[in-house]
Design a protein around this motif. Structure first.
Motif, PDB file in Angstrom:
ATOM      1  N   LEU A 259       0.827  -1.200   0.000  1.00  0.00           N
ATOM      2  CA  LEU A 259       0.000   0.000   0.000  1.00  0.00           C
ATOM      3  C   LEU A 259       0.870   1.262   0.000  1.00  0.00           C
ATOM      4  O   LEU A 259       0.585   2.223  -0.729  1.00  0.00           O
ATOM      5  N   ILE A 260       1.920   1.255   0.801  1.00  0.00           N
ATOM      6  CA  ILE A 260       2.799   2.428   0.866  1.00  0.00           C
ATOM      7  C   ILE A 260       3.458   2.670  -0.485  1.00  0.00           C
ATOM      8  O   ILE A 260       3.474   3.798  -0.996  1.00  0.00           O
ATOM      9  N   MET A 261       4.004   1.608  -1.083  1.00  0.00           N
ATOM     10  CA  MET A 261       4.669   1.777  -2.377  1.00  0.00           C
ATOM     11  C   MET A 261       3.669   2.119  -3.473  1.00  0.00           C
ATOM     12  O   MET A 261       3.946   2.941  -4.350  1.00  0.00           O
ATOM     13  N   GLY A 263       0.766   3.736  -3.084  1.00  0.00           N
ATOM     14  CA  GLY A 263       0.347   5.126  -2.913  1.00  0.00           C
ATOM     15  C   GLY A 263       1.418   6.112  -3.355  1.00  0.00           C
ATOM     16  O   GLY A 263       1.123   7.120  -4.006  1.00  0.00           O
ATOM     17  N   GLY A 264       2.688   5.806  -3.032  1.00  0.00           N
ATOM     18  CA  GLY A 264       3.776   6.671  -3.473  1.00  0.00           C
ATOM     19  C   GLY A 264       3.916   6.703  -4.983  1.00  0.00           C
ATOM     20  O   GLY A 264       4.167   7.758  -5.582  1.00  0.00           O
ATOM     21  N   THR A 265       3.749   5.531  -5.604  1.00  0.00           N
ATOM     22  CA  THR A 265       3.840   5.468  -7.068  1.00  0.00           C
ATOM     23  C   THR A 265       2.695   6.232  -7.719  1.00  0.00           C
ATOM     24  O   THR A 265       2.889   6.945  -8.710  1.00  0.00           O
ATOM     25  N   TYR A 266       1.503   6.093  -7.145  1.00  0.00           N
ATOM     26  CA  TYR A 266       0.345   6.809  -7.694  1.00  0.00           C
ATOM     27  C   TYR A 266       0.545   8.316  -7.605  1.00  0.00           C
ATOM     28  O   TYR A 266       0.203   9.064  -8.529  1.00  0.00           O
ATOM     29  N   SER A 267       1.120   8.776  -6.488  1.00  0.00           N
ATOM     30  CA  SER A 267       1.399  10.205  -6.359  1.00  0.00           C
ATOM     31  C   SER A 267       2.444  10.658  -7.368  1.00  0.00           C
ATOM     32  O   SER A 267       2.390  11.785  -7.879  1.00  0.00           O
ATOM     33  N   GLY A 466      -2.169   9.942  -3.865  1.00  0.00           N
ATOM     34  CA  GLY A 466      -1.762   8.714  -3.195  1.00  0.00           C
ATOM     35  C   GLY A 466      -1.578   8.845  -1.699  1.00  0.00           C
ATOM     36  O   GLY A 466      -1.299   7.847  -1.026  1.00  0.00           O
ATOM     37  N   VAL A 467      -1.720  10.062  -1.155  1.00  0.00           N
ATOM     38  CA  VAL A 467      -1.492  10.265   0.277  1.00  0.00           C
ATOM     39  C   VAL A 467      -2.430   9.427   1.151  1.00  0.00           C
ATOM     40  O   VAL A 467      -1.972   8.797   2.120  1.00  0.00           O
ATOM     41  N   PRO A 468      -3.754   9.355   0.890  1.00  0.00           N
ATOM     42  CA  PRO A 468      -4.602   8.498   1.733  1.00  0.00           C
ATOM     43  C   PRO A 468      -4.163   7.038   1.712  1.00  0.00           C
ATOM     44  O   PRO A 468      -4.229   6.352   2.742  1.00  0.00           O
ATOM     45  N   ILE A 469      -3.706   6.569   0.553  1.00  0.00           N
ATOM     46  CA  ILE A 469      -3.249   5.178   0.465  1.00  0.00           C
ATOM     47  C   ILE A 469      -1.981   4.986   1.284  1.00  0.00           C
ATOM     48  O   ILE A 469      -1.813   3.980   1.989  1.00  0.00           O
ATOM     49  N   VAL A 470      -1.073   5.950   1.209  1.00  0.00           N
ATOM     50  CA  VAL A 470       0.172   5.858   1.981  1.00  0.00           C
ATOM     51  C   VAL A 470      -0.125   5.884   3.475  1.00  0.00           C
ATOM     52  O   VAL A 470       0.446   5.095   4.251  1.00  0.00           O
ATOM     53  N   TYR A 471      -1.016   6.780   3.915  1.00  0.00           N
ATOM     54  CA  TYR A 471      -1.372   6.844   5.338  1.00  0.00           C
ATOM     55  C   TYR A 471      -2.003   5.529   5.796  1.00  0.00           C
ATOM     56  O   TYR A 471      -1.707   5.036   6.898  1.00  0.00           O
ATOM     57  N   ALA A 472      -2.883   4.965   4.966  1.00  0.00           N
ATOM     58  CA  ALA A 472      -3.488   3.682   5.317  1.00  0.00           C
ATOM     59  C   ALA A 472      -2.427   2.589   5.419  1.00  0.00           C
ATOM     60  O   ALA A 472      -2.481   1.732   6.306  1.00  0.00           O
ATOM     61  N   GLY A 473      -1.451   2.629   4.511  1.00  0.00           N
ATOM     62  CA  GLY A 473      -0.380   1.641   4.554  1.00  0.00           C
ATOM     63  C   GLY A 473       0.460   1.761   5.810  1.00  0.00           C
ATOM     64  O   GLY A 473       0.798   0.741   6.443  1.00  0.00           O
ATOM     65  N   PHE A 474       0.793   2.991   6.224  1.00  0.00           N
ATOM     66  CA  PHE A 474       1.580   3.164   7.442  1.00  0.00           C
ATOM     67  C   PHE A 474       0.783   2.743   8.678  1.00  0.00           C
ATOM     68  O   PHE A 474       1.336   2.157   9.614  1.00  0.00           O
ATOM     69  N   GLY A 475      -0.514   3.051   8.689  1.00  0.00           N
ATOM     70  CA  GLY A 475      -1.335   2.605   9.808  1.00  0.00           C
ATOM     71  C   GLY A 475      -1.390   1.089   9.900  1.00  0.00           C
ATOM     72  O   GLY A 475      -1.252   0.507  10.986  1.00  0.00           O
TER      73      GLY A 475
END
Length: 536
Positions: A259-261, A263-267, A466-475
């Protein structure tokens, strides 16, 4: 052939073995009186001979096929070809999965990503090619080989959206998915299977084992259940476990990293970015500033919003240095209606429908003066560079004949919005005045009053889908990392007469596990009467 089978349910049944290519079943019995199985066989044979004996052929199903496939039906050949292709594809897939799931490969990918991120921090991002030509020239390469060609060819000027960086992310994601498929999911499947052990010797060979004389396995089950175990009883056997969630945690960690990767790629390939410096009192449209970063970048209705800079001002330390700068912004929709207003500063941005506006810089755009009580006049201000000082601005007020080839005038310098230093026609220091002080100064017969110093706000704008996806991944990563510390513990027990043989194992906390088991076993009551023991 007709066969009649009669089974005697009161006696052991013999095993029947069916021979290949045979129509008869041969019973195995210990005597000739057919104790376990009585069979009468009657055969009906046709007495009429076949008219065409040449057409009667004996087909042996167990015969070996011909070495040549020329006489085989096309369907059989095609089926064998498909099966062969499937086997090759399956073997190739296993090899690819095994290669991607290799731990050293995954570690190498992670170190490569970390190195690229560090390199992207060291190299200024998003600059013009001329900037890299000057900073990384070919006649003076860094480390003897690194020049602007490496940066522009590999896309290191926009590192986090470059093919090298995104390709390494994709490879790491493939390794995580391969590891999950080949290692973690099978481990969970094995952990979910539970079975009883029916041998005391097998239980004694576990990591921990002990024997409880004069004990009941039912009492042990009750105590384990009260200690948080899931307990299963079957006759004299017991199986218990707890902490199964710890087996699922590695899969959750992998999903969180994906999810983190992702979301970062999407951003990186689906966002917009831009920067602008706007003088106080002017405005701009969001869509005119924001530019796409990748092929997934899609504009929204918010791009039609107009941004107006109401006011720009600064805060200062007691020493006179700038401590903070602020911009009062108003947002207007396409109909001219104000939809939002906020004063932003560093680390306090404005967010509106997926667009974020950051306060990042400032400059001075104009000086407003009165000349001999006439005006006000707006003098243009230009940035100057003296000994590397980037925050120095200057302006010039012509005095006398402006059409002369030797124009003279009054020079003005300022570092911020607090004060203006003035110099006469000869370049000599004339004085210092604060804007809006209403204190004029006379230089070479010309009276000047500094009315105002008009600042410009430096704004950075971007969308980050992609920030919401990255935040969800870190959570999810924090949660699953904590869950992964849960120990998966398994316990087996067997009632052997009046003795209960207990054994168990765990995947974590192996040092504390024997102490925990001893505390549990100490709570098992002792049975005084052998008749109290229930063996199931």
């Amino acid at each position: 052939m007709e066969t009649l089978l009669t089974l005697n349910p009161l006696k052991p049944q013999p095993h029947l073995f069916k021979y290949p290519n045979s129509r008869t079943y041969t019973p195995i019995s210990n005597n000739n009186n057919c104790r376990g199985l009585c069979t009468s066989v009657s055969c009906k044979l046709s007495s009429q001979p076949s008219k065409d004996t040449t057409k009667n052929k004996v087909v042996v199903p167990g015969a070996a096929p011909s070495l040549s496939e020329d006489n085989e039906p096309p369907a059989v050949v095609e089926s064998r070809s498909k099966n062969s292709t499937g086997v090759v594809v399956k073997r190739l897939s296993k090899r690819v999965l095994s290669f991607l799931a290799n731990l050293p490969l995954a570690l190498g990918e992670m170190f490569t990503i970390a190195g690229l991120m560090a390199l992207g921090t060291a190299i200024d991002q998003g600059e013009n090619p001329e900037y890299y030509f000057q900073k990384y020239p070919e006649d003076n390469p860094i480390l003897g080989f690194f020049t602007w060609r490496w940066i522009l060819t590999l896309g290191f000027d926009h590192m986090f959206s470059s093919p090298v960086f995104l390709g390494t992310l994709v490879l790491l994601a493939a390794s995580l998915m391969a590891c999950t498929y080949t290692t973690q999911i099978p481990m969970v499947k094995v952990a979910r299977r539970w079975s009883f052990l029916h041998s005391a010797n097998t239980i004694r060979k576990l990591e921990f084992s002990d024997s409880l004389p004069k004990a009941s396995i039912q009492d042990l089950g009750v105590i384990l259940s009260g200690s948080g175990y899931e307990v299963f009883l079957k006759g004299p056997s017991l199986y218990a476990f707890k902490g199964l969630a710890g087996r699922f945690a590695p899969i959750g960690v992998h999903i969180a990293l994906l999810l983190i990767m992702g979301g970062g790629t999407y951003s990186a390939i689906g966002s917009f970015k831009g920067s602008v410096t706007v003088p106080q009192g002017l405005n701009f449209v969001m869509g005119d500033v924001l530019g796409p970063n990748g092929f997934l970048s899609t504009p929204t209705e918010a791009f039609n919003t107009e941004v107006h800079v109401n006011r720009f001002y600064m805060d200062y330390y007691d020493s006179g240095e700038v401590s903070q700068f602020h911009t009062d912004l108003s947002l207007f929709d396409i109909d001219g209606k104000e939809v939002m207003r906020k004063t932003i500063s560093v680390n306090d941005p404005l967010r509106y429908e997926g667009v974020t506006i950051y306060q990042t810089d400032w400059s001075i755009s104009a000086l407003q003066i009165l000349k001999d009580d006439e005006g006000p006049y707006n003098l243009a201000v230009a940035p100057l560079t003296v000994n590397g000082d980037k925050k120095l601005y200057g302006s010039f007020l012509p005095v006398g004949n402006a059409d002369s080839t030797n124009v003279k005038g009054i020079s003005m310098l300022l570092r911020d919005l607090q004060s203006v230093v003035l110099y006469d026609e000869e370049g000599k220091f004339a004085g210092v005045r604060r804007p809006n002080s209403k204190l004029p100064i006379e230089i070479n017969g010309t009276k000047i009053e500094i009315v105002d110093a008009i600042g410009s706000s430096g704004l950075d704008m971007k969308t980050d889908p992609g920030v919401p996806i990255v935040y969800a991944g870190f959570g999810a990563l924090m949660l699953t990392t904590c869950i992964s510390y849960l120990s998966h513990t398994q316990i087996w027990a067997l009632q052997d007469g009046t003795t209960v043989v207990v054994g168990g194992k765990t995947n974590r906390a192996k040092i504390e596990f024997p102490d925990e088991m001893n505390r549990v076993l100490d709570r098992v009551p002792e049975i005084n009467e052998p008749s109290d023991v229930i063996c199931g």
